[in-house]
Design a protein around this motif. Structure first.
Motif, PDB file in Angstrom:
ATOM      1  N   UNK A 211      16.624 -21.640 -36.699  1.00 28.07           N
ATOM      2  CA  UNK A 211      15.223 -21.169 -36.696  1.00 28.07           C
ATOM      3  C   UNK A 211      14.359 -21.877 -37.743  1.00 28.07           C
ATOM      4  N   UNK A 212      14.918 -22.118 -38.936  1.00 27.52           N
ATOM      5  CA  UNK A 212      14.161 -22.847 -39.954  1.00 27.52           C
ATOM      6  C   UNK A 212      13.908 -24.280 -39.500  1.00 27.52           C
ATOM      7  N   UNK A 213      14.882 -24.859 -38.804  1.00 25.82           N
ATOM      8  CA  UNK A 213      14.748 -26.228 -38.329  1.00 25.82           C
ATOM      9  C   UNK A 213      13.638 -26.389 -37.298  1.00 25.82           C
ATOM     10  N   UNK A 214      13.385 -25.360 -36.500  1.00 26.59           N
ATOM     11  CA  UNK A 214      12.296 -25.444 -35.528  1.00 26.59           C
ATOM     12  C   UNK A 214      10.959 -25.655 -36.229  1.00 26.59           C
ATOM     13  N   UNK A 215      10.758 -24.955 -37.333  1.00 23.75           N
ATOM     14  CA  UNK A 215       9.511 -25.111 -38.097  1.00 23.75           C
ATOM     15  C   UNK A 215       9.468 -26.472 -38.774  1.00 23.75           C
ATOM     16  N   UNK A 216      10.581 -26.880 -39.380  1.00 27.37           N
ATOM     17  CA  UNK A 216      10.626 -28.189 -40.046  1.00 27.37           C
ATOM     18  C   UNK A 216      10.356 -29.307 -39.041  1.00 27.37           C
ATOM     19  N   UNK A 217      10.950 -29.224 -37.870  1.00 27.31           N
ATOM     20  CA  UNK A 217      10.750 -30.260 -36.855  1.00 27.31           C
ATOM     21  C   UNK A 217       9.301 -30.306 -36.380  1.00 27.31           C
ATOM     22  N   UNK A 218       8.683 -29.134 -36.258  1.00 26.89           N
ATOM     23  CA  UNK A 218       7.287 -29.082 -35.821  1.00 26.89           C
ATOM     24  C   UNK A 218       6.369 -29.767 -36.834  1.00 26.89           C
ATOM     25  N   UNK A 219       6.617 -29.551 -38.116  1.00 28.22           N
ATOM     26  CA  UNK A 219       5.785 -30.167 -39.158  1.00 28.22           C
ATOM     27  C   UNK A 219       6.033 -31.662 -39.245  1.00 28.22           C
ATOM     28  N   UNK A 220       7.291 -32.074 -39.267  1.00 29.75           N
ATOM     29  CA  UNK A 220       7.604 -33.493 -39.421  1.00 29.75           C
ATOM     30  C   UNK A 220       7.265 -34.303 -38.170  1.00 29.75           C
ATOM     31  N   UNK A 221       6.903 -33.626 -37.087  1.00 27.69           N
ATOM     32  CA  UNK A 221       6.463 -34.332 -35.882  1.00 27.69           C
ATOM     33  C   UNK A 221       4.966 -34.621 -35.908  1.00 27.69           C
ATOM     34  N   UNK A 222       4.245 -34.032 -36.869  1.00 32.01           N
ATOM     35  CA  UNK A 222       2.797 -34.217 -36.956  1.00 32.01           C
ATOM     36  C   UNK A 222       2.450 -35.341 -37.920  1.00 32.01           C
ATOM     37  N   UNK A 223       1.330 -36.012 -37.729  1.00 28.50           N
ATOM     38  CA  UNK A 223       0.896 -37.037 -38.681  1.00 28.50           C
ATOM     39  C   UNK A 223       0.625 -36.418 -40.050  1.00 28.50           C
ATOM     40  N   UNK A 224       1.142 -36.972 -41.128  1.00 25.34           N
ATOM     41  CA  UNK A 224       0.960 -36.361 -42.453  1.00 25.34           C
ATOM     42  C   UNK A 224      -0.502 -36.189 -42.833  1.00 25.34           C
TER      43      UNK A 224
END
Length: 478
Positions: A211-224
């Motif tokens: 579940x934590x990884x879903x949030x991390x993946x969503x953020x790291x998929x966006x342009x910084x």
């Protein structure tokens, strides 16, 4: 075959345990382990498994006919050791770093009319980094006579291919397990304790890390540059929770499976986020990697028994290699150099007797900030992405294109709860009373509690996996 897949949990493990306990004697049980380990590896990489078997055969022959041959001179034995190490290190360099090297020199080669070689695009075999370190430990431990050699090729294969720790550790040095390969005991108490450890690891992975990884993946998929600072911080904290519970969960599952069949693997984690210094963090995080690096690299380089400048240089070398071991990319090199810097700084302060007068909780917080900055380098797909994300975290880079993704979509309430709970579990030191409880001799009452807790954890995690699917462990990529 993933450790957290229904196929592994409901088919492979029951069949393995039934076959293991159905045969008498350690030799036959070792053969069962080897057969199931080969099948496990071949399921995910049917070609490379033959390389591992052939490579282990070469190591075994060098050990048997060169390193353990009393009629040969020390020079010949040392030559055999060098050959074995060069074969294993060479294979690691080729499989893991050949593509990276070509990428770095290709612009220059293209200028003089040379295109990429035909072998470019070498596939990364499963667990190549862990397998290479095990094979190097195998030959070095026997050359140093730290333990007795394997009695058969089956024993050698068991050490290298034993499926619980094959893909992502713990990194078990040969002298730590050689005697257990030949002699070990089995009991209901050990089985229950092992199953509890396995279920605990599965729960870490399925109920917290994923579940934590879903949030991390969503953020790291966006342009910084599109991220508000608080989005970046939540994403990095989510990844900090994910990688700890994912990797320590895998280690728990490996240690637990080993214990079920009579093996005692070394611990790999000891509440690393409670560390009050970077040095202490590396004494608590991926402990078996730190111990491997210390025994086979840092000490041979001179360790602490050299001039201060050389000791600092040794630290940098060790952590640069550690960074490259994790991945063939510049962000991993910088990740290793980053830790090398802070470890060198702490060594310098220690030698001069400097210690900042601040409460332990402040030291823990500062150390944790250093750690999560390093996780940005570790998680980012490129060095440029990592630098930009760190810039957004600290407001050093302007937010040029605000994201249109709503906060509630990226950070669902249940995910935020998992991150908060995971952080609290990870950063709050385990009470001493629980440490003492863990050391209590097994009793019928304690076994009953463990068994009940194991069933609850196992089925809760399995239900989550069946509902959401299983995801690969992060360290499978290494």
């Amino acid at each position: 075959m993933l450790f957290n897949s229904p196929l592994f949990l409901l088919v492979f493990i029951p069949l393995f345990l039934m076959a293991y306990f159905a045969v008498p004697g350690i030799r036959l049980r070792n053969a069962v382990i080897v057969l199931f380990s080969i099948f496990f590896f071949a399921w995910g990489d049917p070609v490379f498994v033959w390389y591992v078997i052939a490579g282990t055969w070469i190591d075994y022959m060098i050990i048997k006919h060169v390193l353990m041959n009393p009629t040969l001179s020390e020079e010949v034995k040392k030559g055999g050791l060098v050959v074995a190490i060069l074969i294993n290190v060479g294979a690691l360099l080729f499989f893991k770093y050949a593509n990276f090297f070509v990428d770095q020199v290709q612009p220059l080669l293209h200028m003089i009319g040379i295109e990429k070689p035909s072998w470019y695009g070498v596939a990364l075999p499963l667990g190549i980094s862990f397998i290479a370190f095990h094979k190097i430990s195998f030959v070095l431990d026997l050359y140093k006579q730290r333990t007795s050699p394997p009695a058969s090729f089956i024993e050698a294969l068991l050490y290298i291919l034993f499926f619980p720790q094959l893909i992502a550790g713990p990194i078990i040095r040969y002298h730590e397990i050689s005697q257990q390969i030949r002699v070990r005991t089995h009991s209901a108490e050990e089985f229950i304790a092992g199953f509890f450890r396995f279920a605990r690891g599965l729960g870490k992975k399925a109920l917290i890390a994923d579940p934590a990884g879903e949030i991390a993946n969503a953020i790291f998929a966006l342009p910084p540059e599109s991220l508000p600072s608080h989005y970046a911080w939540v994403g990095v904290l989510a990844y900090s929770v994910q990688i700890y519970f994912d990797f320590s969960g895998y280690s728990d599952m490996a240690i637990g499976l080993g214990r079920v069949v009579g093996f005692r693997f070394p611990e790999n984690f000891n509440q690393p986020y409670t560390a009050k210094s970077v040095t202490e963090f590396w004494q608590r995080w991926h402990i078996t990697l730190s111990n491997w690096m210390r025994l086979y690299l840092y000490i041979p380089l001179g360790g602490n028994k050299v001039a201060p400048w050389r000791m600092y240089f040794n630290l940098w070398i060790v952590f640069l290699i550690s960074g490259l071991w994790h991945g063939a990319a510049w962000n991993f090199v910088l990740w290793g150099a980053y830790y090398g810097f802070f470890l060198t700084l702490e060594k310098m302060c220690e030698r001069r007797g400097w210690d900042l007068p601040m409460p332990g909780v402040v030291k823990q917080l500062l150390t944790f900030v250093i750690i999560i900055n390093a996780w940005v380098l570790f998680r980012a797909e490129s060095l440029d992405y990592a630098i930009q994300l760190l810039g957004r975290m600290y407001g050093l880079i302007p937010q040029l294109q605000p994201t249109t993704e709503p906060f509630a979509l990226i950070f669902p309430p249940h995910g935020l709860v998992v991150i908060v709970v995971g952080l609290l579990i990870a950063v709050i030191p385990l009470p001493e009373a629980l440490h003492r409880l863990a050391m209590v001799k097994d009793s019928l009452k304690l076994d009953s509690i463990r068994w009940a807790a194991s069933i609850v954890l196992f089925w809760s995690a399995l239900s989550s996996i069946m509902a959401s699917g299983s995801s690969s462990f992060l360290y499978f990529r290494f």
